[in-house]
Design a protein around this motif. Structure first.
Motif, PDB file in Angstrom:
ATOM      1  N   GLY A 408       0.791  -1.215   0.000  1.00 58.09           N
ATOM      2  CA  GLY A 408       0.000   0.000   0.000  1.00 58.09           C
ATOM      3  C   GLY A 408       0.828   1.270   0.000  1.00 58.09           C
ATOM      4  N   ASP A 409       2.014   1.231   0.626  1.00 57.76           N
ATOM      5  CA  ASP A 409       2.882   2.399   0.644  1.00 57.76           C
ATOM      6  C   ASP A 409       3.821   2.458  -0.550  1.00 57.76           C
ATOM      7  OD1 ASP A 409       4.654   0.367   1.235  1.00 57.76           O
ATOM      8  OD2 ASP A 409       5.005   0.997   3.302  1.00 57.76           O
ATOM      9  N   GLY A 410       3.757   1.457  -1.441  1.00 58.62           N
ATOM     10  CA  GLY A 410       4.584   1.451  -2.628  1.00 58.62           C
ATOM     11  C   GLY A 410       6.041   1.130  -2.387  1.00 58.62           C
ATOM     12  N   GLN A 411       6.415   0.689  -1.193  1.00 59.86           N
ATOM     13  CA  GLN A 411       7.813   0.461  -0.861  1.00 59.86           C
ATOM     14  C   GLN A 411       8.282  -0.955  -1.152  1.00 59.86           C
ATOM     15  OE1 GLN A 411       8.383   1.639   3.206  1.00 59.86           O
ATOM     16  NE2 GLN A 411       8.053   3.803   2.790  1.00 59.86           N
ATOM     17  N   ARG A 412       7.339  -1.881  -1.347  1.00 59.95           N
ATOM     18  CA  ARG A 412       7.722  -3.268  -1.590  1.00 59.95           C
ATOM     19  C   ARG A 412       6.836  -3.875  -2.669  1.00 59.95           C
ATOM     20  NH1 ARG A 412       8.449  -2.415   3.867  1.00 59.95           N
ATOM     21  NH2 ARG A 412      10.514  -3.014   4.666  1.00 59.95           N
ATOM     22  N   ALA A 413       7.383  -4.899  -3.305  1.00 60.33           N
ATOM     23  CA  ALA A 413       6.654  -5.619  -4.349  1.00 60.33           C
ATOM     24  C   ALA A 413       6.812  -7.111  -4.112  1.00 60.33           C
ATOM     25  CB  ALA A 413       7.180  -5.239  -5.735  1.00 60.33           C
ATOM     26  N   ALA A 414       5.848  -7.883  -4.614  1.00 62.11           N
ATOM     27  CA  ALA A 414       5.897  -9.335  -4.453  1.00 62.11           C
ATOM     28  C   ALA A 414       5.385 -10.002  -5.716  1.00 62.11           C
ATOM     29  CB  ALA A 414       5.062  -9.783  -3.248  1.00 62.11           C
ATOM     30  N   THR A 415       5.881 -11.194  -5.982  1.00 59.37           N
ATOM     31  CA  THR A 415       5.437 -11.980  -7.126  1.00 59.37           C
ATOM     32  C   THR A 415       5.748 -13.441  -6.875  1.00 59.37           C
ATOM     33  OG1 THR A 415       5.478 -12.131  -9.545  1.00 59.37           O
ATOM     34  CG2 THR A 415       7.583 -11.824  -8.441  1.00 59.37           C
ATOM     35  N   GLY A 416       5.125 -14.325  -7.636  1.00 58.24           N
ATOM     36  CA  GLY A 416       5.274 -15.760  -7.420  1.00 58.24           C
ATOM     37  C   GLY A 416       6.346 -16.385  -8.280  1.00 58.24           C
ATOM     38  N   SER A 417       6.630 -17.649  -7.982  1.00 55.60           N
ATOM     39  CA  SER A 417       7.622 -18.410  -8.728  1.00 55.60           C
ATOM     40  C   SER A 417       7.216 -19.887  -8.688  1.00 55.60           C
ATOM     41  CB  SER A 417       9.014 -18.197  -8.124  1.00 55.60           C
ATOM     42  OG  SER A 417      10.005 -18.868  -8.881  1.00 55.60           O
ATOM     43  N   TYR A 418       8.155 -20.754  -8.991  1.00 51.40           N
ATOM     44  CA  TYR A 418       7.894 -22.187  -8.977  1.00 51.40           C
ATOM     45  C   TYR A 418       8.221 -22.790  -7.614  1.00 51.40           C
ATOM     46  CZ  TYR A 418       7.452 -21.665 -14.017  1.00 51.40           C
ATOM     47  OH  TYR A 418       7.047 -21.277 -15.274  1.00 51.40           O
ATOM     48  N   SER A 419       7.924 -24.089  -7.478  1.00 51.45           N
ATOM     49  CA  SER A 419       8.138 -24.823  -6.237  1.00 51.45           C
ATOM     50  C   SER A 419       7.378 -24.209  -5.065  1.00 51.45           C
ATOM     51  CB  SER A 419       9.638 -24.900  -5.905  1.00 51.45           C
ATOM     52  OG  SER A 419      10.365 -25.465  -6.961  1.00 51.45           O
ATOM     53  N   ASN A 420       6.204 -23.617  -5.369  1.00 48.72           N
ATOM     54  CA  ASN A 420       5.374 -22.974  -4.343  1.00 48.72           C
ATOM     55  C   ASN A 420       6.108 -21.841  -3.638  1.00 48.72           C
ATOM     56  OD1 ASN A 420       3.026 -24.365  -4.736  1.00 48.72           O
ATOM     57  ND2 ASN A 420       3.367 -25.846  -3.098  1.00 48.72           N
ATOM     58  N   MET A 421       6.948 -21.123  -4.366  1.00 51.35           N
ATOM     59  CA  MET A 421       7.715 -20.026  -3.801  1.00 51.35           C
ATOM     60  C   MET A 421       7.179 -18.692  -4.298  1.00 51.35           C
ATOM     61  SD  MET A 421       9.903 -21.910  -2.200  1.00 51.35           S
ATOM     62  CE  MET A 421      10.912 -20.582  -1.581  1.00 51.35           C
ATOM     63  N   PHE A 422       7.377 -17.666  -3.474  1.00 50.61           N
ATOM     64  CA  PHE A 422       7.155 -16.295  -3.924  1.00 50.61           C
ATOM     65  C   PHE A 422       8.243 -15.414  -3.321  1.00 50.61           C
ATOM     66  CE2 PHE A 422       4.824 -16.519   0.017  1.00 50.61           C
ATOM     67  CZ  PHE A 422       4.898 -15.253   0.598  1.00 50.61           C
ATOM     68  N   ARG A 423       8.442 -14.241  -3.942  1.00 51.82           N
ATOM     69  CA  ARG A 423       9.523 -13.358  -3.526  1.00 51.82           C
ATOM     70  C   ARG A 423       8.979 -11.986  -3.157  1.00 51.82           C
ATOM     71  NH1 ARG A 423      15.293 -13.997  -6.178  1.00 51.82           N
ATOM     72  NH2 ARG A 423      15.695 -13.401  -4.024  1.00 51.82           N
ATOM     73  N   VAL A 424       9.590 -11.394  -2.153  1.00 51.96           N
ATOM     74  CA  VAL A 424       9.271 -10.039  -1.709  1.00 51.96           C
ATOM     75  C   VAL A 424      10.506  -9.180  -1.890  1.00 51.96           C
ATOM     76  CG1 VAL A 424       8.534  -8.586   0.208  1.00 51.96           C
ATOM     77  CG2 VAL A 424       7.562 -10.867  -0.062  1.00 51.96           C
ATOM     78  N   PHE A 425      10.359  -8.048  -2.583  1.00 53.80           N
ATOM     79  CA  PHE A 425      11.467  -7.146  -2.870  1.00 53.80           C
ATOM     80  C   PHE A 425      11.197  -5.777  -2.249  1.00 53.80           C
ATOM     81  CE2 PHE A 425      11.343 -10.118  -6.404  1.00 53.80           C
ATOM     82  CZ  PHE A 425      12.669 -10.469  -6.573  1.00 53.80           C
ATOM     83  N   GLY A 426      12.275  -5.116  -1.843  1.00 48.18           N
ATOM     84  CA  GLY A 426      12.196  -3.712  -1.502  1.00 48.18           C
ATOM     85  C   GLY A 426      12.412  -2.886  -2.757  1.00 48.18           C
ATOM     86  N   CYS A 427      11.542  -1.888  -2.971  1.00 47.55           N
ATOM     87  CA  CYS A 427      11.628  -1.073  -4.182  1.00 47.55           C
ATOM     88  C   CYS A 427      12.501   0.157  -4.016  1.00 47.55           C
ATOM     89  CB  CYS A 427      10.226  -0.629  -4.619  1.00 47.55           C
ATOM     90  SG  CYS A 427       9.121  -1.981  -5.062  1.00 47.55           S
ATOM     91  N   ALA A 428      12.961   0.422  -2.803  1.00 49.14           N
ATOM     92  CA  ALA A 428      13.742   1.626  -2.572  1.00 49.14           C
ATOM     93  C   ALA A 428      15.124   1.494  -3.197  1.00 49.14           C
ATOM     94  CB  ALA A 428      13.875   1.894  -1.078  1.00 49.14           C
TER      95      ALA A 428
END
Length: 513
Positions: A408-428
């Motif tokens: 909601g604050d636009g500071q982080r992003a997330a997306t999915g991957s394989y092996s039931n994994m997902f990733r969270v990134f800092g956008c700063a």
């Protein structure tokens, strides 16, 4: 949060979050097989984050309520005024479910239309009723969900001879003196033939006549289809998006984008059409379309060539030419897979509309709508799969459409991957946050933060691109833990909390930080 606040937030490094398991719905027992109809195909928070909706391949929509809203009847601000202790992270519970779509057959084109719910979008709440849009391949429906009290009609105290006899017997037991009885003679203008055979009076009549009465019973949640928007798309619908004006929405397929009014289901306006006169000349298709979150005149769509086009409806009702186009420069060396992996599968606006997040097969890219020379950040999702592109192409996994989401604050992003994994990134700028999480009750059991890579400069001297997300120590280049059959395609970020909902097969996992 205004644009300057978001810009300053994106420009300052963040402390990486520690993610924890919160809830799971629909978790399978050991050895239990997943039913194809139960696999979750989409999920969406409403604007306030108080409710969550999921759709599955069986055409069902399932709704969840945030617990404190349901139990205490107010929003967080009201509860704080009441000095009520609110839980540190959102928790949800099952509310209701309903069948949104049924399997159909198009006899004109000899095509089967799946019941799978491809997209769900929440609309504005009115008079306590919930409204949402759901779509399958061809049809969009507007649903109204509200609580209603079930009304029952109490029967008369006359019926079969048995029941009448019981009434008579009961009356005789309770009678202590002479009473006035209703008999056929009480109704001189009526004969026996005018009465139903089911209505039989006991001998001597009955002491009183009880007429039917309507009473309110238990409260039930009822879902009703209010509008059906059909017969407007020749190809599969890949996107629906509500406008900020609360009156219109768009639907997009591979070649066209249509504009609808929520109150009009038999007419739509085609605002984008990229279908060539000769289909052999087709070079790209529309992959995702979304309205600007605050400007009702602006929308964007992405294409299979890795570009994002921004349109302004004030310039022209027919969006034949774009206001801006966002596309990264093609790499110097090209391979067979270059154009395939560049196809954008999903785009999302930041809450204030300043940034656009896009997901292609290999990366997440963050774009500033005021700068079309290149992305302000490029985040590597699963670069370790580059050596496996041939295998992914052979089993069609390279065409998987992963979704993305912004906090909601636009500071982080997330997306999915394989092996039931997902990733969270800092956008700063300068942030090293790039965390692998697994859709289990112990999300960080295998994966830890990935080391960062140095940033590189763009043509603009005041903008830098961040490339992060090198191989995780738990997932090596040989792909020992890689499983292309377990893919996490759908996830959503809570609008106001550091909470993520993601779908793994038929299970809905919730995490908080």
């Amino acid at each position: 949060m205004n644009g300057e606040e978001v810009a300053s937030a994106v420009a300052s490094p963040l402390t990486p979050l520690e993610w924890k398991f919160s809830q799971v719905f629909g978790e399978l027992a050991l050895g239990e097989e997943v039913q194809e109809a139960d696999v979750i195909s989409t999920l969406e928070f409403n604007k306030s984050g108080d409710r969550l909706a999921t759709g599955d391949r069986g055409g069902r929509v399932v709704l969840f309520d945030q617990i404190y809203v349901k139990e205490h009847g107010g929003n967080r601000r009201n509860l704080e005024r009441m000095d009520y202790s609110v839980s540190r992270h959102p928790e949800f519970r099952y509310k209701t479910e309903f069948q949104s779509h049924e399997p159909e057959f198009d006899y004109l084109k000899s095509l089967e239309i799946e019941e799978k719910v491809s997209k769900i979008r929440w609309c504005q709440t009115t008079n306590g009723a919930l409204f949402l849009l759901s779509s399958n391949e061809k049809t969009i429906k507007l649903w109204k969900v509200q609580e209603k009290k079930v009304k029952k009609v109490l029967d008369m105290n006359i019926g079969s001879s048995k029941s009448a006899g019981n009434v008579s017997a009961a009356s005789s037991r309770t009678s202590s003196g002479p009473k006035q009885y209703f008999t056929f003679s009480s109704f001189p203008d009526c004969s026996y033939n005018c009465l139903s055979d089911d209505l039989s009076f006991p001998p001597g009549g009955i002491p009183s006549l009880r007429l039917p009465v309507v009473v309110s019973g238990e409260t039930r949640i009822v879902a009703k289809s209010r509008r059906v928007y059909a017969h407007a798309h020749d190809y599969h619908i890949n996107s629906i998006s509500n406008n900020s004006d609360g009156e219109t929405f768009i639907s997009a397929d591979d070649l066209r984008i249509n504009l609808w009014n929520l109150e009009v289901s038999n007419q739509s306006f085609n605002i984008v059409d990229i279908k060539p006169a000769n289909m052999e000349e087709l070079t790209e298709v529309i992959t995702s379309a979304v309205f600007h979150p605050t400007h009702c005149n602006m929308l964007a769509y992405s294409s299979s060539k890795g570009s994002i086009r921004l349109f302004d409806l004030r310039e022209s009702a027919l969006c034949d030419s774009h206001s801006k186009i966002f596309k990264e420069r093609a790499p110097g060396s090209r391979t067979f897979f270059t154009e395939i992996v560049a196809s954008i599968s999903d785009i999302k606006f930041a809450k204030d509309g300043r940034y656009i997040l896009s997901r292609d097969f290999m990366t997440l890219k963050l774009w500033d709508v005021n700068m079309d020379s290149g992305p302000v950040a490029t985040l590597q999702v699963h670069e370790h799969l580059k050596p496996k592109l041939c295998d992914l192409y052979e089993n069609d996994s390279i065409f998987d459409k992963f979704e993305c989401c912004l906090s909601g604050d636009g500071q982080r992003a997330a997306t999915g991957s394989y092996s039931n994994m997902f990733r969270v990134f800092g956008c700063a700028l300068g942030s090293t946050e790039a965390t692998f999480l697994e859709a289990t009750k112990n999300p960080m059991r295998r994966f830890v933060q990935s080391p960062s890579r140095p940033s590189r400069s763009l043509c603009s001297s005041f903008t830098q691109v961040v490339r992060r997300g090198a191989e995780s120590p738990g997932l090596n280049a040989s792909g020992n833990l890689f499983d292309s059959t377990k893919k996490l395609l759908h996830l959503a970020w809570h609008p106001s909390e550091n909470s993520v909902a993601c779908a793994s097969a038929n299970s809905l996992y919730m995490y908080h930080a």
